[in-house]
Design an enzyme around this catalytic site. Structure first.
Site, PDB file in Angstrom:
ATOM      1  N   SER A   1       0.857  -1.191   0.000  1.00 37.79           N
ATOM      2  CA  SER A   1       0.000   0.000   0.000  1.00 37.79           C
ATOM      3  C   SER A   1       0.891   1.238   0.000  1.00 37.79           C
ATOM      4  O   SER A   1       1.554   1.528   1.008  1.00 37.79           O
ATOM      5  CB  SER A   1      -0.914   0.012   1.228  1.00 37.79           C
ATOM      6  OG  SER A   1      -1.828  -1.056   1.190  1.00 37.79           O
TER       7      SER A   1
ATOM      8  N   LYS B   1      -7.602   1.427  -2.510  1.00 37.46           N
ATOM      9  CA  LYS B   1      -7.187   0.999  -1.173  1.00 37.46           C
ATOM     10  C   LYS B   1      -7.298   2.153  -0.175  1.00 37.46           C
ATOM     11  O   LYS B   1      -7.689   1.948   0.974  1.00 37.46           O
ATOM     12  CB  LYS B   1      -5.751   0.478  -1.209  1.00 37.46           C
ATOM     13  CG  LYS B   1      -5.195   0.065   0.157  1.00 37.46           C
ATOM     14  CD  LYS B   1      -6.019  -1.050   0.820  1.00 37.46           C
ATOM     15  CE  LYS B   1      -5.499  -1.390   2.210  1.00 37.46           C
ATOM     16  NZ  LYS B   1      -4.246  -2.150   2.189  1.00 37.46           N
TER      17      LYS B   1
ATOM     18  N   LYS C   1      -0.103   5.282   8.455  1.00 33.48           N
ATOM     19  CA  LYS C   1       0.544   5.608   7.177  1.00 33.48           C
ATOM     20  C   LYS C   1      -0.499   5.798   6.078  1.00 33.48           C
ATOM     21  O   LYS C   1      -0.446   6.776   5.315  1.00 33.48           O
ATOM     22  CB  LYS C   1       1.519   4.492   6.781  1.00 33.48           C
ATOM     23  CG  LYS C   1       2.037   4.584   5.340  1.00 33.48           C
ATOM     24  CD  LYS C   1       2.909   3.395   4.988  1.00 33.48           C
ATOM     25  CE  LYS C   1       2.150   2.096   4.877  1.00 33.48           C
ATOM     26  NZ  LYS C   1       1.332   1.998   3.639  1.00 33.48           N
TER      27      LYS C   1
END
Length: 302
Positions: free
Chosen positions: A106, A182, A251
């Site tokens: 990701s 995502k 993150k």
């Protein structure tokens, strides 16, 4: 024995780099399905466990790419992606010969697009950004949802192999579209974790059995997979193995904030969730289960 894959291709030789919480069970599923898999991990312990199960070991990412036609990878962040691809032992120098990279990591959508262009310029390798959702449980059970960006033909080439590791593979558009999807996923999941932690703490502090919330709310508008999965783990203090790390969720939510800024998109809920995870990181640590966000609201009553 080598069989025939999608479109009449012979079964591909597969590689897998990054054997962490997600990568290890995903690579293991490829092996269990009878595929030839070459593996590499920065720390050798996880790779050794897979080589004992039949995987071929590699000394570095370049060796994985040299012996594989489809290279899967799942690493921590964009810096790790760049090191694996363009580092001194990366696979950017390997002649492509129709090789294809599928990145389950990701990272920022812009970074995915930039890496794809740079790699293709270097040796002609194609790139699919294919982040996943479903956590370690989904990786172990093969029930992951994969959202992918890339060329249609490339997506179809890898589909049978990805569906060995996942329940669903959705082509969302060109390179970067998987990463963007995502981020949408993480807005929903991150906010759900924060909201469920709040509801669970309210139940505990009010003296009702918070462990029965999933049963009581099943079938109603509040029901969801996160409700059924997260609340029992919060109440019972089940945080090992973690479903995901606090640092990883933070993150991703910070990346959401960057993309939101660039696209003039208001994200008040995701921004609040990020601050709660930042508090949880300070209080509980970066590498603990993300569901320990529940613990930052603990008091003498709870």
């Amino acid at each position: 024995m080598i069989g025939m894959g999608a479109g009449g291709r012979q079964d591909e030789k597969l590689g897998y780099l990054g054997l962490g919480m997600m990568g290890f069970p995903m690579a293991r599923r490829l092996l269990a399905a009878g595929h030839e898999v070459t593996v590499w991990n920065r720390s050798v312990g996880k790779a050794k466990a897979l080589t004992e199960a039949g995987a071929k070991p590699a000394a570095n990412p370049r060796e994985v790419a040299a012996s594989s036609s489809i290279i899967f990878m799942c690493v921590t962040d964009a810096a790790a992606v760049e090191d694996v691809v363009f580092g001194t032992e990366g696979f950017a120098s390997v002649p492509s010969a129709d090789k294809l990279v599928v990145d389950f990591s990701s990272i920022h959508p812009d970074k995915a697009r930039a890496v794809a262009v740079r790699l293709n310029d270097a040796n002609g390798m194609k790139w699919i950004d294919a982040p996943v959702s479903g956590g370690t449980k989904g990786a172990e059970e093969g029930t992951l949802a994969v959202m992918a960006g890339g060329d249609t033909a490339d997506i179809e080439r890898v589909r049978p192999y990805v569906l060995t590791m996942a329940r669903r593979l959705t082509h969302m558009g060109p390179t970067g579209a998987g990463q963007m999807t995502k981020l949408c996923n993480q807005v929903i999941v991150g906010c759900a974790m924060a909201v469920l932690a709040e509801a669970t703490r309210l139940a505990v502090n009010s003296g009702i059995d918070a462990g029965r919330l999933p049963e009581a709310l099943a079938g109603g508008f509040a029901d969801s997979i996160p409700l059924q999965l997260f609340v029992p783990r919060m109440v019972q203090g089940i945080h090992s193995p973690p479903l995901g790390h606090i640092a990883t969720m933070l993150k991703d939510l910070d990346t959401v904030a960057e993309v939101a800024h660039d696209t003039s998109t208001p994200v008040p809920m995701a921004s609040l969730a990020a601050q709660l995870f930042r508090l949880a990181k300070a209080a509980r640590g970066a590498d603990v289960d993300a569901l320990e966000i529940y613990k930052i609201s603990a008091s003498q009553r709870g």
